[in-house]
Enzyme design. Structure first.
Site, PDB file in Angstrom:
ATOM      1  N   ASP A 125      48.655  39.286  48.042  1.00 41.39           N
ATOM      2  CA  ASP A 125      48.156  38.037  47.469  1.00 41.39           C
ATOM      3  C   ASP A 125      48.895  37.690  46.180  1.00 41.39           C
ATOM      4  OD1 ASP A 125      44.705  36.850  47.014  1.00 41.39           O
ATOM      5  OD2 ASP A 125      46.525  35.898  47.756  1.00 41.39           O
ATOM      6  N   TYR A 204      47.789  51.725  48.951  1.00 46.14           N
ATOM      7  CA  TYR A 204      47.752  50.850  47.780  1.00 46.14           C
ATOM      8  C   TYR A 204      47.458  51.680  46.541  1.00 46.14           C
ATOM      9  CZ  TYR A 204      47.797  46.573  50.532  1.00 46.14           C
ATOM     10  OH  TYR A 204      48.167  45.548  51.362  1.00 46.14           O
TER      11      TYR A 204
END
Lengths: 467, 467
Positions: A125, A204
């Protein structure tokens, strides 16, 4: 309006444009992020484009059909802070993918996006960075003699002996990409390989300062994420884009100091990292997971809140809470089995140098700030609470426990919303149970998803969404 | 050009201006430095100025003569990265002083700069920050009953009992200053107090990463700076501005880890600090001192180079070398005897919060970069050389020892240059020796220096120049 006045206005505006561009360049050079010379939308950019268009008409069109092509995987890294996300968007040109495709087209490695057989592993994002984003794509090749993933056009002579070396994809692309987007490696792959569907795991990292958080409690609590759970209460549901089931598998999750040998005594300025490895992630999932951890670290919620929110029978509707901010998040690793990444020592060294240059600037500025903080803290001895800067939105004065807050719409309700609009169809399955099938155009990014939407449904558990 | 075409061009340019401003705001917000709403020179800024001008005409002029005034010292901190230096300049509005005087005028604490009896302690250069810059100035006061440094106008009634509290100078100014410039404290001072001439010592800090530098050797070598020396070979001579003698006193100089408890093992990413305390400094002196230390740390020069360059008889002319870059430098402390700084707990807390917010952003981004660096270094084990990023200008491939390099103009030669132009006069002193006296207008900043230039000559050893 008289011509004189208009001319004067034009002149004044042109001067202002010049000034603003100079300032913008100063800002960008100062931040050390990109080497883009002309701001998009600027007149020079437009003139440049017009020149390029004229140049194109003059040049003989490049004959892609005369070249072999090969299916490859590209591993890339980017700093997401200056971009509106990885995926191309309708309302802005400022995405990593837009820059990537510009580079692929400029180097004539592809003819156009639509025919390039492009898949991406993750879709980070706005503000989110990646150290290991992987894409798969068909690129122009020199391998007339064939090779792994190579397709040689029928009329191209297949040489008996080995062809010349393959094109230096990494170097070619890095030469034209902005500095904050780098190709790290490439690998030949079978023609059926997909960066999206063949990804075995994604990792992540979310970095955060210790502040006055109970990091030991967070390190315990985070284990509750491991395993396969329904994460609908820890994401932003994207039913409109066909995401209908929210079971995801977390292979490992931990919280630890970002650097080995953390300083003693306990230092609020010590950085920690939340690292999570899973098969695939939902939209904003990692940032929601981090938000819960921050609440637990502040002792505003008990570690059990994780189990409670993962219990979608007891809690079918998500309480309203803010997710963690974007810039500390990095798509750190994507794993693929059986992919042989080429060594790119020289390119790696360039990237290292570039990263080091930015690191020096950032770390020194960070130290300047810390020096001032410590200078003030000599006289001001309040506890250092830092996590407020990591939450989206404004801080509430009085804390309301999550389970007492208003709830968002349930999944069923959202599905009905789209069924009514004809975007989803509910059908009866073989056993008589209801299944929901995605039908028709997806919102926003329909032209960007694969053509085979049924394949997507089946692979939903492995697909990547915006995190 | 037809009116239609012109109108279209105006419209297009206005749109581009809008876009560029939005981008500029994104860049600046991203850097987290300022809250300036309109870029100087922009039309909105101009319109804003026109509105303000109209507003001024309508308002009754503020009657400063009806208020007491008092001589005060203000201690301020600023992040210099987004500014063109502290001192006002002719060719740009983007200086710390410009913002400061805007705030002083807006709050009506002064009537105008020229009559405000303003002195500044240091004059930091473009990119250089300060944690303790001090200025002295006359501000409007409520103290009709008098007080330290207070002047009560003749016709203002002197009240017997103590007047209301003094104006909240720190809060008033911080409300209108940009976020990256903060008043930390104020102090009442005697009317004769000068931030420039009464400063007892100034301390600078220069932060740098260890890299592969021999920091122990640097920590030894730096001691050679201590004492009183002629620093003409370690500064940028500014004869044109009347700086004619280069003897300066360094009270202390050291190199040490920026944080206590440095990590073991030896970490190239560990930050160090060069801290130097002196009476006054020459133009770019600290950055030249740092440049020599970096050469010594790389073992390109021996520590003796310091003594050799401080020996102006053996080396009357400075070898050509680049100074260190600007952004790691901080004017960290300025000492004044007998000044009682007021406690500003609330304001300090605001500043601390603001610094923490920036620190979180910067340190997290620094960690993102470091995570990627360490990820690449797993496979790339070259020594981490980082100091190249701290030197101005481009790196030479082959290193030429300083004493073998071309030399800059000598002091005598520069003096002659200005004597010929009538800007300096050489006179015979009492003993028959030649003395050089500065005569006439100074270049560039003449309107900014004190009116008493003779006083400046005498105080030269205590004056501060751009560092």
């Amino acid at each position: 309006m008289s011509e004189e006045v208009l001319l004067a206005r034009v002149k004044a505006l042109e001067e202002e444009v010049g000034r603003l561009k100079a300032q913008l360049k100063v800002e960008r050079d100062g931040a050390g992020t990109g080497e883009r010379t002309e701001a998009p939308g600027s007149f020079k950019h437009q003139e440049g484009e017009e020149n390029r268009a004229r140049q194109k008409k003059r040049e003989r069109p490049f004959d892609f059909s005369a070249h072999p092509r090969r299916h490859v995987a590209l591993r890339l890294a980017y700093l997401g802070w200056q971009y509106q996300g990885f995926a191309v968007q309708e309302n802005t040109d400022n995405t990593v993918e837009a820059r990537l495709f510009e580079a692929l087209l400029k180097t004539k490695l592809i003819q156009d996006r639509q025919t390039s057989n492009y898949h991406r592993c993750g879709r980070t994002d706005k503000g989110v960075s990646a150290f290991s984003q992987v894409i798969s794509i068909d690129l122009r090749s020199t391998q007339c003699g064939g090779g792994l993933g190579v397709t040689v056009p029928a009329d191209v002579e297949v040489k008996g002996k080995a062809s010349a070396e393959e094109l230096p994809y990494v170097k070619m692309l890095n030469r034209v990409l902005p500095q904050d987007i780098r190709i790290l490696q490439w690998a030949p792959v079978e023609s059926g390989f997909s960066a999206r569907f063949d990804c075995q795991s994604r990792t992540y990292r979310y970095y955060f300062p210790r502040g006055d958080l109970d990091v030991e409690l967070m390190a315990e609590a985070v284990k509750r994420y491991e395993g396969t759970h329904d994460f609908r209460n820890l994401c932003k549901m994207d039913v409109g884009n066909g995401v209908l089931q929210f079971q995801r598998t977390i292979l490992s999750a931990n919280v630890q100091p970002a650097q080995l040998n953390p300083t003693c005594p306990i230092d609020p300025h010590q950085l920690y990292v939340f690292q999570v490895k899973g098969l695939a992630f939902l939209y904003h999932q990692v940032r929601c997971m981090m938000a819960l951890l921050l609440l637990i670290g502040q002792k505003l919620e008990a570690p059990e809140i994780i189990d409670q929110l993962l219990d979608v029978e007891k809690n079918p509707r998500k309480p309203q809470y803010s997710m963690a901010v974007d810039y500390p998040l990095v798509l750190y690793d994507c794993r693929f089995e059986g992919v042989n990444w080429n060594n790119e020592r020289e390119e790696e060294t360039h990237v290292l140098n570039s990263l080091h240059q930015h690191w020096v600037q950032n770390s020194v500025k960070t130290q300047v700030l810390l020096g001032m903080i410590q200078g003030l803290q000599n006289t001001n001895t309040e506890m250092t609470s830092l996590q407020c800067w990591l939450m989206e939105g404004s801080r509430q004065r009085k804390y309301t426990p999550l389970l007492e807050r208003p709830r968002c719409e349930s999944l069923e309700s959202r599905i009905q919303h789209f069924v009514k609009r004809g975007r989803l169809e509910q059908e009866e399955g073989e056993n008589g149970e209801e299944t929901t099938v995605f039908k028709g155009k997806r919102s926003k990014h329909s032209h960007l998803t694969t053509t085979n939407q049924l394949q997507e449904q089946n692979h939903e558990a492995k697909t990547e969404e915006n995190v």
